[in-house]
Design an enzyme around this catalytic site. Structure first.
Site, PDB file in Angstrom:
ATOM      1  N   ASP A 184     -15.576  -1.187  -3.057  1.00  0.00           N
ATOM      2  CA  ASP A 184     -13.942  -1.203  -3.147  1.00  0.00           C
ATOM      3  C   ASP A 184     -13.566  -2.602  -3.708  1.00  0.00           C
ATOM      4  O   ASP A 184     -12.707  -2.609  -4.875  1.00  0.00           O
ATOM      5  CB  ASP A 184     -13.570  -1.024  -1.698  1.00  0.00           C
ATOM      6  CG  ASP A 184     -12.014  -1.069  -1.710  1.00  0.00           C
ATOM      7  OD1 ASP A 184     -11.570  -0.893  -2.432  1.00  0.00           O
ATOM      8  OD2 ASP A 184     -11.543  -1.382  -0.699  1.00  0.00           O
ATOM      9  N   HIS A 190      -9.651   5.064  -8.867  1.00  0.00           N
ATOM     10  CA  HIS A 190     -10.364   4.043  -8.063  1.00  0.00           C
ATOM     11  C   HIS A 190     -11.064   4.245  -7.116  1.00  0.00           C
ATOM     12  O   HIS A 190     -12.262   4.003  -7.159  1.00  0.00           O
ATOM     13  CB  HIS A 190      -9.225   3.285  -7.268  1.00  0.00           C
ATOM     14  CG  HIS A 190      -9.760   2.267  -6.223  1.00  0.00           C
ATOM     15  ND1 HIS A 190     -10.472   1.134  -6.434  1.00  0.00           N
ATOM     16  CD2 HIS A 190      -9.732   2.159  -4.796  1.00  0.00           C
ATOM     17  CE1 HIS A 190     -10.771   0.380  -5.285  1.00  0.00           C
ATOM     18  NE2 HIS A 190     -10.440   1.175  -4.427  1.00  0.00           N
ATOM     19  N   HIS A 201     -12.913   6.437   0.827  1.00  0.00           N
ATOM     20  CA  HIS A 201     -12.515   5.346   1.736  1.00  0.00           C
ATOM     21  C   HIS A 201     -11.068   5.086   2.028  1.00  0.00           C
ATOM     22  O   HIS A 201     -10.767   4.458   3.059  1.00  0.00           O
ATOM     23  CB  HIS A 201     -13.173   4.249   1.289  1.00  0.00           C
ATOM     24  CG  HIS A 201     -12.539   3.579   0.025  1.00  0.00           C
ATOM     25  ND1 HIS A 201     -12.700   3.915  -1.234  1.00  0.00           N
ATOM     26  CD2 HIS A 201     -11.674   2.629  -0.036  1.00  0.00           C
ATOM     27  CE1 HIS A 201     -11.855   3.322  -2.237  1.00  0.00           C
ATOM     28  NE2 HIS A 201     -11.178   2.521  -1.417  1.00  0.00           N
ATOM     29  N   ASP A 202     -10.227   5.670   1.136  1.00  0.00           N
ATOM     30  CA  ASP A 202      -8.670   5.130   1.408  1.00  0.00           C
ATOM     31  C   ASP A 202      -8.154   6.480   1.944  1.00  0.00           C
ATOM     32  O   ASP A 202      -6.788   6.360   2.186  1.00  0.00           O
ATOM     33  CB  ASP A 202      -8.198   4.960  -0.012  1.00  0.00           C
ATOM     34  CG  ASP A 202      -8.323   3.268  -0.395  1.00  0.00           C
ATOM     35  OD1 ASP A 202      -8.530   2.594   0.704  1.00  0.00           O
ATOM     36  OD2 ASP A 202      -8.293   2.883  -1.324  1.00  0.00           O
ATOM     37  N   GLU A 225      -6.393   5.700   5.742  1.00  0.00           N
ATOM     38  CA  GLU A 225      -5.410   4.835   5.283  1.00  0.00           C
ATOM     39  C   GLU A 225      -4.343   5.090   4.633  1.00  0.00           C
ATOM     40  O   GLU A 225      -3.137   4.639   4.892  1.00  0.00           O
ATOM     41  CB  GLU A 225      -6.127   3.368   4.970  1.00  0.00           C
ATOM     42  CG  GLU A 225      -5.315   2.213   5.118  1.00  0.00           C
ATOM     43  CD  GLU A 225      -5.925   0.745   4.545  1.00  0.00           C
ATOM     44  OE1 GLU A 225      -5.328   0.099   3.943  1.00  0.00           O
ATOM     45  OE2 GLU A 225      -7.348   0.945   5.214  1.00  0.00           O
ATOM     46  N   ASP A 226      -4.494   5.737   3.422  1.00  0.00           N
ATOM     47  CA  ASP A 226      -3.469   6.059   2.543  1.00  0.00           C
ATOM     48  C   ASP A 226      -2.908   7.403   2.100  1.00  0.00           C
ATOM     49  O   ASP A 226      -2.003   7.605   1.534  1.00  0.00           O
ATOM     50  CB  ASP A 226      -3.756   5.566   1.057  1.00  0.00           C
ATOM     51  CG  ASP A 226      -3.756   4.182   1.399  1.00  0.00           C
ATOM     52  OD1 ASP A 226      -3.202   3.305   1.999  1.00  0.00           O
ATOM     53  OD2 ASP A 226      -4.762   3.399   0.448  1.00  0.00           O
TER      54      ASP A 226
END
Length: 311
Positions: free
Chosen positions: A128, A42, A66-67, A70-71
């Protein structure tokens, strides 16, 4: 391009290559929701979308990363040290700050924050969501409505969020990736154009400018520009708009009321001692309906019309 080197002496051919390796490791134990596909597919796809769109290297790198905040266990300090303040700012701008809030609260926060985010953050967020909605569309073709069971919220909530994203991402300005996202969202959630052949006109600035030159509904303005409308394949469309705008068909009244309020809230001033504002907003209302536009799109076209001196 010069090699990118970190404090340990390791080097990469570019910031993008460095981001790919970092994200691949950070997401190494994760898979895409409801599948066995490695999660890195992704963020890598997001980066490729941004690269294809001609975005700057820092924006592409941020898309790949980008993640991570957050993840994964990645920290602000790590991103700052390895990728710099520009990339960190973009990644933070694309991250949800309060994971303890409800899904609806988090998504509403995102919708509000994107309205005032800079272009780089909006480009990454758009890429995204573009990859996500494309994945959803493919899964719907293969698995049908069972696809929605993989998500925390079902189709109705997802439609609210994705359609809200178009308005929020385009609130400050439009950009090409947003047009792609809007088209994909329509394919998933419906609302097809009344006339499919009009789709090529939705993002045609040449058509929009020409149409706004006839916004007051003067017959001479329309007839004078008929050859240009015909050349654009837009003669039927402009007739459709004017036939329904003067006087405004009753079924458009609610949209008219919402649009004029929206335009006023965004700083468009009207002189209500004449019928001009009603004519202009009526034209915009039918145009918006015919091309499935969002209020922010109409606002930007309206502002351009004012700047060009035709409104």
């Amino acid at each position: 391009m010069a090699d990118v080197e970190d404090k340990h002496g390791l080097s990469w051919n570019s910031l993008i290559e460095k981001a790919i390796e970092f994200a691949a490791y950070a997401h190494r134990n994760q898979t895409r929701k409801g599948t066995e596909i490695p999660y890195i597919s992704h963020p890598y796809a997001v980066g490729m979308i941004l690269l294809k769109a001609g975005c700057k290297e820092e924006v592409v790198a941020a898309g790949i990363l980008h993640d991570t905040l957050e993840d994964t266990e990645t920290t602000d300090e790590q991103l700052l040290e390895l990728f710099g303040s520009v990339v960190l700012e973009i990644v933070k701008g694309c991250s949800e700050p309060d994971k303890g809030a409800t899904w609806e609260e988090r998504k509403q926060h995102t919708l509000e924050a994107l309205k005032t985010s800079n272009l780089a953050i909006r480009q990454v967020s758009c890429a995204d969501k573009l990859h996500n909605i494309r994945s959803i569309r493919r899964d719907l073709e293969q698995y049908g409505e069972e696809t929605w069971k993989r998500f925390k919220r079902g189709r109705e909530s997802q439609e609210w969020y994705y359609t809200g994203l178009i308005e929020s991402l385009g609130y400050a300005s439009r950009f090409p990736l947003l047009d792609e996202l809007q088209d994909e969202i329509e394919q998933v959630f419906g609302a097809p154009l009344a006339q499919p052949e009009w789709s090529k006109l939705r993002y045609s600035q040449k058509f929009i400018d020409l149409a706004f030159e006839t916004a007051y509904g003067n017959l001479s303005d329309i007839e004078e520009r008929q050859p240009k409308f015909v050349k654009l394949g837009a003669w039927d469309l402009i007739q459709h708009i004017h036939e329904r705008a003067y006087p405004l068909y009753p079924e458009y009244q609610d949209d008219f009321d919402r649009l004029i309020t929206y335009l006023q809230e965004r700083g468009i001033e009207f002189e209500f001692n004449s019928e001009g504002p009603a004519i202009l907003v009526g034209f915009c209302t039918v145009l918006m309906s015919a091309l499935n536009m969002y209020p922010s799109e109409v606002f930007h076209h309206f502002k351009r019309g004012i700047k060009r001196g035709i409104l």
